[in-house]
Design a protein around this motif. Sequence first.
Motif, PDB file in Angstrom:
ATOM      1  N   THR A  31       0.839  -1.192   0.000  1.00  0.00           N
ATOM      2  CA  THR A  31       0.000   0.000   0.000  1.00  0.00           C
ATOM      3  C   THR A  31       0.877   1.246   0.000  1.00  0.00           C
ATOM      4  OG1 THR A  31      -1.718  -1.168   1.229  1.00  0.00           O
ATOM      5  CG2 THR A  31      -1.794   1.244   1.242  1.00  0.00           C
ATOM      6  N   GLY A  32       0.587   2.169  -0.889  1.00  0.00           N
ATOM      7  CA  GLY A  32       1.367   3.399  -0.981  1.00  0.00           C
ATOM      8  C   GLY A  32       2.571   3.301  -1.889  1.00  0.00           C
ATOM      9  N   ALA A  33       2.791   2.116  -2.479  1.00  0.00           N
ATOM     10  CA  ALA A  33       3.967   1.959  -3.340  1.00  0.00           C
ATOM     11  C   ALA A  33       3.780   2.672  -4.677  1.00  0.00           C
ATOM     12  CB  ALA A  33       4.256   0.476  -3.571  1.00  0.00           C
ATOM     13  N   GLY A  34       2.546   2.881  -5.090  1.00  0.00           N
ATOM     14  CA  GLY A  34       2.313   3.598  -6.345  1.00  0.00           C
ATOM     15  C   GLY A  34       1.646   2.765  -7.424  1.00  0.00           C
ATOM     16  N   LYS A  35       0.948   1.671  -7.025  1.00  0.00           N
ATOM     17  CA  LYS A  35       0.286   0.831  -8.033  1.00  0.00           C
ATOM     18  C   LYS A  35      -0.727   1.630  -8.839  1.00  0.00           C
ATOM     19  CE  LYS A  35      -1.350  -2.149  -5.082  1.00  0.00           C
ATOM     20  NZ  LYS A  35      -0.831  -1.559  -3.843  1.00  0.00           N
ATOM     21  N   THR A  36      -1.529   2.423  -8.123  1.00  0.00           N
ATOM     22  CA  THR A  36      -2.585   3.177  -8.799  1.00  0.00           C
ATOM     23  C   THR A  36      -2.004   4.240  -9.720  1.00  0.00           C
ATOM     24  OG1 THR A  36      -4.070   2.783  -6.943  1.00  0.00           O
ATOM     25  CG2 THR A  36      -4.669   4.549  -8.435  1.00  0.00           C
ATOM     26  N   LEU A  37      -0.759   4.660  -9.464  1.00  0.00           N
ATOM     27  CA  LEU A  37      -0.128   5.647 -10.344  1.00  0.00           C
ATOM     28  C   LEU A  37       0.028   5.101 -11.761  1.00  0.00           C
ATOM     29  CD1 LEU A  37       2.630   7.251  -8.091  1.00  0.00           C
ATOM     30  CD2 LEU A  37       0.617   8.389  -9.054  1.00  0.00           C
ATOM     31  N   SER A 452      -7.957 -14.003 -22.752  1.00  0.00           N
ATOM     32  CA  SER A 452      -7.801 -14.799 -23.973  1.00  0.00           C
ATOM     33  C   SER A 452      -8.186 -13.990 -25.204  1.00  0.00           C
ATOM     34  CB  SER A 452      -8.654 -16.068 -23.892  1.00  0.00           C
ATOM     35  OG  SER A 452     -10.036 -15.735 -23.836  1.00  0.00           O
ATOM     36  N   GLN A 453      -8.938 -12.911 -24.997  1.00  0.00           N
ATOM     37  CA  GLN A 453      -9.385 -12.088 -26.117  1.00  0.00           C
ATOM     38  C   GLN A 453      -8.920 -10.639 -26.011  1.00  0.00           C
ATOM     39  OE1 GLN A 453     -13.619 -12.461 -26.501  1.00  0.00           O
ATOM     40  NE2 GLN A 453     -13.569 -14.686 -26.620  1.00  0.00           N
ATOM     41  N   HIS A 454      -8.444 -10.226 -24.858  1.00  0.00           N
ATOM     42  CA  HIS A 454      -7.957  -8.865 -24.645  1.00  0.00           C
ATOM     43  C   HIS A 454      -6.654  -8.914 -23.863  1.00  0.00           C
ATOM     44  CE1 HIS A 454     -11.911  -6.989 -25.679  1.00  0.00           C
ATOM     45  NE2 HIS A 454     -12.385  -8.105 -25.167  1.00  0.00           N
ATOM     46  N   GLN A 455      -5.898  -7.839 -23.962  1.00  0.00           N
ATOM     47  CA  GLN A 455      -4.809  -7.635 -23.021  1.00  0.00           C
ATOM     48  C   GLN A 455      -5.423  -7.054 -21.753  1.00  0.00           C
ATOM     49  OE1 GLN A 455      -2.270  -4.195 -23.520  1.00  0.00           O
ATOM     50  NE2 GLN A 455      -0.434  -5.414 -23.124  1.00  0.00           N
ATOM     51  N   VAL A 456      -5.155  -7.686 -20.603  1.00  0.00           N
ATOM     52  CA  VAL A 456      -5.754  -7.271 -19.340  1.00  0.00           C
ATOM     53  C   VAL A 456      -4.663  -6.825 -18.384  1.00  0.00           C
ATOM     54  CG1 VAL A 456      -7.088  -8.003 -17.336  1.00  0.00           C
ATOM     55  CG2 VAL A 456      -7.746  -8.805 -19.608  1.00  0.00           C
ATOM     56  N   LEU A 457      -4.836  -5.630 -17.836  1.00  0.00           N
ATOM     57  CA  LEU A 457      -3.915  -5.090 -16.828  1.00  0.00           C
ATOM     58  C   LEU A 457      -4.729  -4.849 -15.571  1.00  0.00           C
ATOM     59  CD1 LEU A 457      -1.026  -4.027 -16.297  1.00  0.00           C
ATOM     60  CD2 LEU A 457      -1.814  -1.779 -17.072  1.00  0.00           C
ATOM     61  N   VAL A 458      -4.376  -5.507 -14.450  1.00  0.00           N
ATOM     62  CA  VAL A 458      -5.174  -5.415 -13.240  1.00  0.00           C
ATOM     63  C   VAL A 458      -4.293  -5.018 -12.059  1.00  0.00           C
ATOM     64  CG1 VAL A 458      -4.951  -7.912 -12.857  1.00  0.00           C
ATOM     65  CG2 VAL A 458      -6.753  -6.636 -11.677  1.00  0.00           C
ATOM     66  N   VAL A 459      -4.766  -4.033 -11.317  1.00  0.00           N
ATOM     67  CA  VAL A 459      -4.114  -3.645 -10.064  1.00  0.00           C
ATOM     68  C   VAL A 459      -4.791  -4.428  -8.948  1.00  0.00           C
ATOM     69  CG1 VAL A 459      -3.660  -1.744  -8.468  1.00  0.00           C
ATOM     70  CG2 VAL A 459      -3.589  -1.339 -10.934  1.00  0.00           C
ATOM     71  N   ARG A 476       7.716  -1.474  -6.332  1.00  0.00           N
ATOM     72  CA  ARG A 476       8.531  -1.482  -5.118  1.00  0.00           C
ATOM     73  C   ARG A 476       8.970  -0.075  -4.755  1.00  0.00           C
ATOM     74  NH1 ARG A 476      12.069  -6.910  -6.635  1.00  0.00           N
ATOM     75  NH2 ARG A 476      10.386  -8.408  -6.155  1.00  0.00           N
ATOM     76  N   LYS A 477       8.796   0.234  -3.480  1.00  0.00           N
ATOM     77  CA  LYS A 477       9.105   1.565  -2.970  1.00  0.00           C
ATOM     78  C   LYS A 477      10.394   1.522  -2.164  1.00  0.00           C
ATOM     79  CE  LYS A 477       6.512   3.149   0.335  1.00  0.00           C
ATOM     80  NZ  LYS A 477       5.360   3.731   1.077  1.00  0.00           N
ATOM     81  N   THR A 478      11.242   2.505  -2.399  1.00  0.00           N
ATOM     82  CA  THR A 478      12.493   2.619  -1.642  1.00  0.00           C
ATOM     83  C   THR A 478      12.578   4.013  -1.026  1.00  0.00           C
ATOM     84  OG1 THR A 478      13.699   3.352  -3.618  1.00  0.00           O
ATOM     85  CG2 THR A 478      13.702   0.996  -3.135  1.00  0.00           C
ATOM     86  N   ASP A 479      13.280   4.087   0.104  1.00  0.00           N
ATOM     87  CA  ASP A 479      13.454   5.362   0.807  1.00  0.00           C
ATOM     88  C   ASP A 479      14.911   5.480   1.206  1.00  0.00           C
ATOM     89  OD1 ASP A 479      13.394   7.602   2.367  1.00  0.00           O
ATOM     90  OD2 ASP A 479      11.709   6.967   3.619  1.00  0.00           O
ATOM     91  N   ASP A 480      15.605   6.475   0.568  1.00  0.00           N
ATOM     92  CA  ASP A 480      17.029   6.641   0.870  1.00  0.00           C
ATOM     93  C   ASP A 480      17.265   7.655   1.978  1.00  0.00           C
ATOM     94  OD1 ASP A 480      16.391   9.015  -0.338  1.00  0.00           O
ATOM     95  OD2 ASP A 480      17.801   8.820  -2.008  1.00  0.00           O
ATOM     96  N   GLY A 481      16.209   8.050   2.668  1.00  0.00           N
ATOM     97  CA  GLY A 481      16.344   9.040   3.726  1.00  0.00           C
ATOM     98  C   GLY A 481      16.080  10.456   3.257  1.00  0.00           C
ATOM     99  N   SER A 498       8.197 -15.182  -4.249  1.00  0.00           N
ATOM    100  CA  SER A 498       8.461 -14.312  -3.099  1.00  0.00           C
ATOM    101  C   SER A 498       7.439 -13.188  -3.008  1.00  0.00           C
ATOM    102  CB  SER A 498       9.871 -13.722  -3.204  1.00  0.00           C
ATOM    103  OG  SER A 498      10.849 -14.730  -3.159  1.00  0.00           O
ATOM    104  N   GLU A 499       7.069 -12.597  -4.161  1.00  0.00           N
ATOM    105  CA  GLU A 499       6.098 -11.501  -4.160  1.00  0.00           C
ATOM    106  C   GLU A 499       4.735 -12.007  -3.710  1.00  0.00           C
ATOM    107  OE1 GLU A 499       4.246  -7.729  -4.783  1.00  0.00           O
ATOM    108  OE2 GLU A 499       6.275  -8.418  -4.298  1.00  0.00           O
ATOM    109  N   LEU A 500       4.323 -13.195  -4.181  1.00  0.00           N
ATOM    110  CA  LEU A 500       3.040 -13.746  -3.744  1.00  0.00           C
ATOM    111  C   LEU A 500       3.083 -14.125  -2.264  1.00  0.00           C
ATOM    112  CD1 LEU A 500       2.016 -15.995  -6.773  1.00  0.00           C
ATOM    113  CD2 LEU A 500       0.917 -13.887  -6.037  1.00  0.00           C
ATOM    114  N   ALA A 501       4.229 -14.640  -1.803  1.00  0.00           N
ATOM    115  CA  ALA A 501       4.368 -14.973  -0.383  1.00  0.00           C
ATOM    116  C   ALA A 501       4.249 -13.715   0.473  1.00  0.00           C
ATOM    117  CB  ALA A 501       5.706 -15.666  -0.135  1.00  0.00           C
ATOM    118  N   ARG A 502       4.805 -12.621   0.005  1.00  0.00           N
ATOM    119  CA  ARG A 502       4.675 -11.351   0.737  1.00  0.00           C
ATOM    120  C   ARG A 502       3.207 -10.939   0.816  1.00  0.00           C
ATOM    121  NH1 ARG A 502       3.166  -6.707  -0.119  1.00  0.00           N
ATOM    122  NH2 ARG A 502       2.902  -7.077  -2.357  1.00  0.00           N
ATOM    123  N   MET A 503       2.473 -11.117  -0.301  1.00  0.00           N
ATOM    124  CA  MET A 503       1.058 -10.747  -0.320  1.00  0.00           C
ATOM    125  C   MET A 503       0.239 -11.658   0.601  1.00  0.00           C
ATOM    126  SD  MET A 503       0.709 -10.160  -4.449  1.00  0.00           S
ATOM    127  CE  MET A 503      -0.971  -9.531  -4.418  1.00  0.00           C
TER     128      MET A 503
END
Length: 533
Positions: A31-37, A452-459, A476-481, A498-503
Motif C-alpha cells: 500500500t502506498g507503493a504507487g500501483k494506482t499511479l 484470452s481475447q484482450h490484453q488485461v492489466l489489473v491492479v 517497489r518503494k524505496t526510501d534513501d532518507g 516471493s512476491e506472492l508470499a509477501r502478499m
Amino acid sequence: MLVELAVHDLGVISHANLVLGPGMTALTGETGAGKTLVVQAVQLLMGGRADPAMVRAGAVEAVVEGRFVQADGSERVLRRVIPAAGRSRAYVDGGMASAAELAEFGAELVDLHGQHQHQSLLRARTQREALDRWGGIDVRPLAAARDELTALTENLAALGGDARARAQEIDLLRYQVDEIASAQLEDPDELSLIAEREDLLADAASVLADGHAARQALAGDDGAIDRLGAAAALLAARKAFAPVSDRLGAVAAELDDTVAQLRGMLDTVEDDPQALADVRARHQLLRELTRKYGDTLADVRAFGAQAAERLSQLERHTELAAELEAGIDAAQRHVEAEAHVVAAARRAAAPGLAAAVGEHLASLALAGGTLEVSVTGEAPSDGVELLFSANRGTPPGPLSKVASGGELARVMLALRLVLTAGPPTLVFDEVDAGIGGETAVAVGQALASLASQHQVLVVTHLPQVAAFAHHQVAVRKTDDGNAVASDLVAVTGPDRVSELARMLAGQPAWASGRQHATELLEVAAAARGGTRE
C-alpha cells in the motif's frame, strides 16, 4: 495492445519503463507503493484530467508515454506532459494534439474499469451498441432508410422552396445559360488561337510596309537583282573570272526564288480594320466569360451545362417537388417500419443480456446484485441504459451512479465476459475491493478468461487474483532518507513466488508462505491450461 509504458516523475515514480505482453498482467505492491499511479498514467494517455500536483516533488514536469500496436500491426505512440506549473501538453505520434484528440485515440485502444471517467461501457451509445451486438440486431437497414430520407429531404430543399428566391435564381440562370450559349463555344483552345490572330491583324500595316520595301530593294529598278546581273555580265567574258561568274549566277537564281517567296507571303497578310475589330470583340467576350464562369473555356462550357440542368429543375419545380414529396412520404414510412423492427428486437434482447451478465455476478461477490437493461423511447428505442442494484429490494439505478468503485469494476468484468468486443487493452482497478477467498479466485479466473481475447492489466492486492496473471509486475518503494521512489519490476520464477508470499503472509521468506504461493501458481496455471511463470 499496450506494449510499452514509460513514466517519469509522476508521484513517487521517478523513472520507470514497463514492457507488456499479451494476456493478463497483475500489478502488485505494498500500500502506498504507487500501483494506482500506473493506472493514472494510462488515464493521462487517454486524455484524463492533468493536475500539477501529480508531478514528483522537485521535478519540472511529469511525462507519460505509451506505445501501442494496433490490429493492423501499425504502431501508435501517445505522450502526455504535465508541467509543475502551466497547462499540460499532448502528443500523438510525435505531433502536437489536444487532450480531446488524445482521448479520441485512447478510447479505441484502452478501456479503464474502476473509479474513472473513461469507461466506455458507461456511455449510452456504447451500451446501446453492446445490446445490438449481443442480440445480433442489424441496424444497417434502418441507417440506410434514414440516409435515403435525408437525401430526399436535402434534394427537396435544394429545389428552392421560396417562390421569390426561385424566380430570382431562374432569371440569373437564364441570363448565364443564354450568355454562354450565344458565345457558341466549340473549340476549347479558341482563346489562345484568337489571341495569336489578334496580334497578327494588329501588326498587318507595318508588316506590309516592311515587306514591300524589302521587295523593292531586291527586285525594283536598280535593285539588288539588277546590280547583281550587271556584275555578272562584266565578268562573263573573262575566263579568269569564270568561277566567280558562275557563283553570281547561282546567287541571282536564289534571289529570284526569295523574291517570289516574299511576294507570296505579302499576298497572305490581311490588312482589314474591320476584321481586327471583330477579333478583338470576340477575344474580349471570351475573356469576360472566363472571368465569370471558369479559368478555361472548358470550365465555362461545364458551368453552362450545370446551369442549364439547374434551370430545368427549377422550371419543373412543381413536378419535381411532387415527386420528391411522394418519395419522402414513402421513405418516412420505411424508416418507421425499420425503427419498429429494431425497437422490438432491442426489447426482446434486453432480458437475455441482463440474465447472461447476472450469471457472473454471484461468483464475483455480487450475489445480491441485479442488472437490468432498460430500453425506452419511441422506435427505434435508442434509450438503452444499464441499471444496477447491489442489494435485493433496492430499486436499480443507472450503473454509473449507484455502484461503488469495486462494484463497478466487477460489474464491468461481468459485462466484458459476456460482450467480447471492446478496446484491445482493458485496465481493472479496485476489481478486488472488499472480496477474498473463493470470490477472489473466481475474479482471478474471470480476468484470466477475459485475457484470452484482450490484453488485461489489473491492479490487485490479492494473491489469488495475481496468481492467475500470465505476467506479474511488482511496484517497489524505496526510501534513501531523502526521498521516496517507486520502481516497476517484472517478477518471474522464484521472485514471483516471493512476491506472492509477501502478499499472503507479509514475509516473502517464510517457507509456509512460499509453499502456499507455489500452490496458488500451480492451481492458477492448471485452471488457465498453461504453465506457471
